[in-house]
Design a protein around this motif. Structure first.
Motif, PDB file in Angstrom:
ATOM      1  N   GLN A   1     -11.754 -17.041  -6.049  1.00 15.38           N
ATOM      2  CA  GLN A   1     -13.210 -17.119  -5.874  1.00 15.38           C
ATOM      3  C   GLN A   1     -13.898 -17.566  -7.153  1.00 15.38           C
TER       4      GLN A   1
ATOM      5  N   TYR B   1     -12.869  -2.135  -7.893  1.00 10.90           N
ATOM      6  CA  TYR B   1     -11.469  -1.898  -7.540  1.00 10.90           C
ATOM      7  C   TYR B   1     -10.713  -1.487  -8.779  1.00 10.90           C
ATOM      8  N   PRO B   2     -10.627  -0.181  -9.076  1.00  6.28           N
ATOM      9  CA  PRO B   2     -11.124   0.975  -8.304  1.00  6.28           C
ATOM     10  C   PRO B   2     -12.651   1.091  -8.386  1.00  6.28           C
TER      11      PRO B   2
ATOM     12  N   VAL C   1     -12.684  -4.159  -0.019  1.00  7.41           N
ATOM     13  CA  VAL C   1     -12.685  -4.846  -1.319  1.00  7.41           C
ATOM     14  C   VAL C   1     -12.380  -6.332  -1.130  1.00  7.41           C
ATOM     15  N   GLN C   2     -11.400  -6.599  -0.316  1.00  4.39           N
ATOM     16  CA  GLN C   2     -11.024  -8.001  -0.087  1.00  4.39           C
ATOM     17  C   GLN C   2     -12.221  -8.795   0.454  1.00  4.39           C
TER      18      GLN C   2
ATOM     19  N   GLU D   1     -11.153 -11.463 -14.749  1.00  3.08           N
ATOM     20  CA  GLU D   1     -12.568 -11.857 -14.836  1.00  3.08           C
ATOM     21  C   GLU D   1     -12.813 -12.934 -15.891  1.00  3.08           C
TER      22      GLU D   1
ATOM     23  N   THR E   1     -15.330   2.391  -9.589  1.00  2.00           N
ATOM     24  CA  THR E   1     -15.913   3.239 -10.634  1.00  2.00           C
ATOM     25  C   THR E   1     -17.437   3.160 -10.613  1.00  2.00           C
TER      26      THR E   1
ATOM     27  N   THR F   1       0.836  -1.205   0.000  1.00  2.00           N
ATOM     28  CA  THR F   1       0.000   0.000   0.000  1.00  2.00           C
ATOM     29  C   THR F   1       0.871   1.255   0.000  1.00  2.00           C
TER      30      THR F   1
ATOM     31  N   VAL G   1     -14.665  -9.281  -2.386  1.00  2.00           N
ATOM     32  CA  VAL G   1     -14.154 -10.274  -3.356  1.00  2.00           C
ATOM     33  C   VAL G   1     -14.324 -11.678  -2.793  1.00  2.00           C
ATOM     34  N   MET G   2     -14.066 -11.833  -1.527  1.00  2.00           N
ATOM     35  CA  MET G   2     -14.201 -13.162  -0.925  1.00  2.00           C
ATOM     36  C   MET G   2     -15.663 -13.622  -0.895  1.00  2.00           C
ATOM     37  N   LYS G   3     -16.557 -12.635  -0.977  1.00  2.00           N
ATOM     38  CA  LYS G   3     -17.981 -12.995  -1.090  1.00  2.00           C
ATOM     39  C   LYS G   3     -18.391 -13.275  -2.539  1.00  2.00           C
ATOM     40  N   GLY G   4     -17.484 -13.017  -3.472  1.00  2.00           N
ATOM     41  CA  GLY G   4     -17.800 -13.363  -4.849  1.00  2.00           C
ATOM     42  C   GLY G   4     -18.049 -12.189  -5.775  1.00  2.00           C
ATOM     43  N   ARG G   5     -17.765 -10.995  -5.321  1.00  2.00           N
ATOM     44  CA  ARG G   5     -18.036  -9.812  -6.141  1.00  2.00           C
ATOM     45  C   ARG G   5     -16.918  -9.594  -7.174  1.00  2.00           C
ATOM     46  N   PRO G   6     -17.276  -9.262  -8.408  1.00  2.00           N
ATOM     47  CA  PRO G   6     -16.237  -9.006  -9.424  1.00  2.00           C
ATOM     48  C   PRO G   6     -15.443  -7.745  -9.107  1.00  2.00           C
ATOM     49  N   ILE G   7     -14.230  -7.646  -9.623  1.00  2.00           N
ATOM     50  CA  ILE G   7     -13.383  -6.494  -9.310  1.00  2.00           C
ATOM     51  C   ILE G   7     -13.668  -5.292 -10.195  1.00  2.00           C
ATOM     52  N   ILE G   8     -14.203  -5.538 -11.394  1.00  2.00           N
ATOM     53  CA  ILE G   8     -14.428  -4.392 -12.280  1.00  2.00           C
ATOM     54  C   ILE G   8     -15.566  -3.550 -11.722  1.00  2.00           C
TER      55      ILE G   8
ATOM     56  N   ARG H   1      -9.740 -12.781  -6.227  1.00  2.00           N
ATOM     57  CA  ARG H   1     -10.840 -12.849  -7.190  1.00  2.00           C
ATOM     58  C   ARG H   1     -10.695 -14.100  -8.069  1.00  2.00           C
TER      59      ARG H   1
ATOM     60  N   GLU I   1      -9.102  -1.266   0.808  1.00  2.00           N
ATOM     61  CA  GLU I   1      -8.641  -2.582   0.343  1.00  2.00           C
ATOM     62  C   GLU I   1      -9.208  -3.714   1.209  1.00  2.00           C
TER      63      GLU I   1
END
Lengths: 236, 236, 236, 236, 236, 236
Positions: free
Chosen positions: F109, E216-217, E202-203, F78, E219, E16, E206-213, F106, E199
């Motif tokens: 997951q 993170y960032p 986000v982590q 993704e 948007t 970081t 993500v561990m729950k299954g959410r996509p990064i786009i 990600r 972060e």
């Protein structure tokens, strides 16, 4: 690149271009650890046309692959545009050749402006006698099939730790090779010509015995006056 | 260093000096992996005047730093004594330049005896034409600000894995550069002249077809007799 | 090696030999990272006579070891056969010398065909003027005793990552050095002569402006016809 | 090596042994860049039994070579003496294995004291669970035939830039491996035991908050007095 | 550095911090190729106190130099301030030690926050058990006198290709070590705490299954809403 | 790859696979110099999905590039198929990260089988706790933007000097990672299972004290008889 920019870049050094790019925040455009095989030639200037190697897998790279007229290395040698510089991503691995004397001769005959690899050339004693500039890390006699498989033509690559995008302007001199991003070529060429005039003036003054402090950079007013006079006298 | 020692060191090789220092328990005085840009010159001999670089932090090294007349690199170029050798600790990093043609020219004009870096010089094709010896690892066009910040002048440094103390006697030939501790310079120079006479004799004998066993070293009485006669004949 | 094979190998390049060996499944016979000190000479050709160094332990390697006429380095220099190539395993360590000018001169006077090390030579400026080919990584002034102890003569070794068996045929040109296994020397020499004729034809055609696709390799019938005619015309 | 010396060497560190050898002018006995696969074990101590690899030539190293019961690698595994340490010269090349789990298990079962290579082992996760110490550079799965040909047993070699003579005493701990020349083993072991006592005393004092100046080395009289008392108290 | 900044830096990662400095144009503050000996400890945070080594010349570095209470290495160990991090310039040479267990123990006892070298430590198995963080390249048993001479205390140095100025804030975690310029420490620490909160959110997502786009960032507006809610829920 | 092949590859080692490929003339399929962050996991098995980095040019890689939902790194994370292994060509440059904890999470997951780079990961202490295998050269905290620009997805690449073609079967264990060409995966998996049975038998015999000559390989008839009996007894 307009012809004027090419003409300007024929007259400046890679060192001067490095400084011009440094001022613009580009610190990593000089291809590391390559040298000219034929250092007595004029500058090499042209847009990048790239070739990408990956490691060669034995079963995919028998000597017979060159029977294929579509083999990327051979296609690249015929398709690299006149006036361009072929830049090869050899993954900084000079244990086998990136190309040899015959292919380099063909490029030369086709009017290509030069060739650069971050690996090595075979037939390097022949290439050293050519009139087209060639740059590599060190001579390497083994055929490229030993370790390199040509895969892509004219895609963005790395070469000597530098990003090379097709169309970037590649400039080589007796010191090495720099990659000027395409959109900066005109302004950088113009600035480098100006910088070269000043450096030539400074070099002359230094050889006459003048100290560098106040002269280089010209923090003393007198330095600027003298340079202005020099430009007039020299017509530069 | 007295003038006589300098004169002697102009006539001996770095290889002979290495052996003389090896006999004194100093095994690590040859600067590793540097080479002359201008190998046809006479030996380089002079006391070390050092400059130390550390890695450049971007915010501390904009192009404007050279506007400061106190910038250590510029001060060093003006203060390195006549007859000295400037030795630069570039942390064996040749990805950016240690110095360029104009600064090296200024040193030459000021009567400095030579310059050594364990990095690289920019404007190397120019420096290769100078009459002052210069040694580096390889050409490097990027300005020193890219990776190097000049920090100290004339402190003990490392250069090419060798300790260099200010005032040590630095000798360069077409092979490379050796650092002779200051307090040993006179005796080592004298011994090296003697060794060189013997090696020249041996070389002549070998070229006439004489075997080396018993001759080099001269374990046979006849070898010593012949050498004595040779010295008389040659006036050495 | 019969005299005919030696004569053939004098006329071909290490690059061509690499390809001939590649076709036979031998991909790793080019000694990596060595270069000629005297690149203007004819090819170096001869059977390998090897010397093996191990790291030097300080107490076993004082300067006095050379007083022993049985020291392996000195014995090797006197026993390496006329016409052979001395190949030295220096563990790719050029921080101290593998040999110096006097020993190399003695080998030359004895009719040895050449010398190769994957370390460095001292007195390299002298060796560069000799008429016997010599190959190394870089100049290195420190006496071999600093880091190398000569141990074995004429045993299988590694040199520049290549296996060298005594009697293998070693060929050097201005590009570098290749090791041809003894049992393949005759057939590889013959094939390389044929390949060289073809490559010379191709080079001539390329210099006249002919494309390489269909010519190199000669997948077009016309290429083969033209080559046949060329051979007749050239008497090759 | 007498049993007493072995017992002493089981109790001292390679760091302490390095210092004891440094005092005797031996500066280069620590094998560079190897680490234990199984760092929780007691020290490894035993006389060196060596194996030498050269680069593998493809035609000499098909998988079938191990059908030969005389293959040096297999012979070495059966002949390495009980209590000895097998030290392998892999030319610092870990791109292919020096040995694998089965051979190392056989050595362990035979009572060999340990194994060291300056290359890498395959089956390294298995070896990491063995009770015989093993040291390498990094794991390497490819069979040794890929790059290494076993050639000699029990000859002087280099390993990690250190000279290893058969019979030298090899000592390993969680830090690495040192090679003690055979003739020095007894005296160095004795001295190292003394040094270790003192270092243990110093460590205890430091952990109590005592400054090192005057204590380590014990230039203050009080330090020597306290150490004498400590020895009495501890029975060392 | 105010206590609050130190507390913040205890809770963020070097990764970081790298990003926070990258945003400010500082791309080269992570010390290359060092690792923790004791990776389970809390972060190391403190101002840099530096030590500079140069190569050791044999005659200047006998074992007896430590009898001198003014030896810079020993002085440094006693003078490095409580709460500071000792950073050693070992010229990236781990062939001999930068320091050993006793000196590191003394630093720990004195309340020093940690120690970093771009060389290696001896007695590394001991140091690995200490509660003061230590970072190096690899274990190295030979005494520092073998290759390193301590010369300067608390001058600007290079360490692992990074500029380290005395007083810069040095932060280490299980990944490695970063150097934060002193004048930026407060703002970078504050920003890094904010980034870490994001972060961590986000982590979890993500561990729950959410996509990064879009996340993170962030948007997507929804990402920012969810983060705001998360902060409230977590009290961060 | 059929499920049966995947299941088989979960039970064999990269060392065994190297040998199976060596027998087929493929000597260079083990990715050099990468290691698992989480070595206690089951094997990693899956078809390669690749990402190619080139060197980052500063103006093209500000922190804001990740605002673009089409940024190749984010798209790759993704789109990498479930069950695949993401293999990254980082040009063997670990000075900046190839990816960090959030992206790797990600992938995990999403059901990706593993990730490999010939560079380094940031947030490596976190990744080391994940249940998806990850392999790299060393930890590296700087954001990838510092040195790497993601360019291509799922094209042939080099990774650790190995050719990786999309769809090749990538297998990792605690030793490292091997790339099995897609068309060979079934036969190599089957052969490796057989080899593993034999090696397990040999290992057991060796641990009972049996010599390796005649057993490994089983040139003695008795070895083959015993192995047949062992297979029956073990049901393998």
């Amino acid at each position: 690149m307009n012809p004027d920019t090419r003409a300007k870049l024929m007259t400046v050094s890679t060192a001067t271009l490095c400084t011009a790019l440094f001022k613009r925040g580009l610190r990593n455009q000089f291809i590391q650890d390559v040298r000219p095989l034929n250092p007595g030639l004029p500058n090499m200037v042209g847009p990048a046309y790239t070739m990408r190697y990956i490691p060669a897998r034995e079963d995919l790279n028998p000597i017979g692959v060159f029977l294929d007229p579509k083999h990327p290395q051979r296609v690249g040698v015929e398709e690299c545009p006149e006036g361009a510089v072929m830049v090869i991503d050899s993954r900084k691995d000079a244990r086998a050749a990136s190309a040899g004397g015959i292919l380099v001769a063909r490029l030369m005959q086709r009017g290509v402006a030069g060739i650069v690899t971050d690996g090595g050339f075979r037939d390097s004693p022949d290439i050293a006698r050519y009139t087209m500039p060639a740059y590599h890390t060190r001579p390497s006699a083994p055929t490229n099939l030993t370790l390199h498989q040509a895969l892509d033509l004219n895609v963005p690559i790395g070469c000597g730790d530098v990003a090379v995008w097709p169309g970037d302007i590649v400039v080589g001199d007796a010191e090495g090779v720099i990659v000027v991003p395409a959109h900066l070529a005109d302004e950088v060429a113009a600035e480098a010509v100006e910088m070269t005039a000043f450096e030539d003036f400074v070099q002359e003054e230094v050889m006459k015995g003048r100290p560098i402090i106040g002269l280089y950079p010209p923090t003393l007013e007198q330095s600027r006056i003298d340079f202005a006079a020099w430009r007039v006298a020299k017509g530069r």
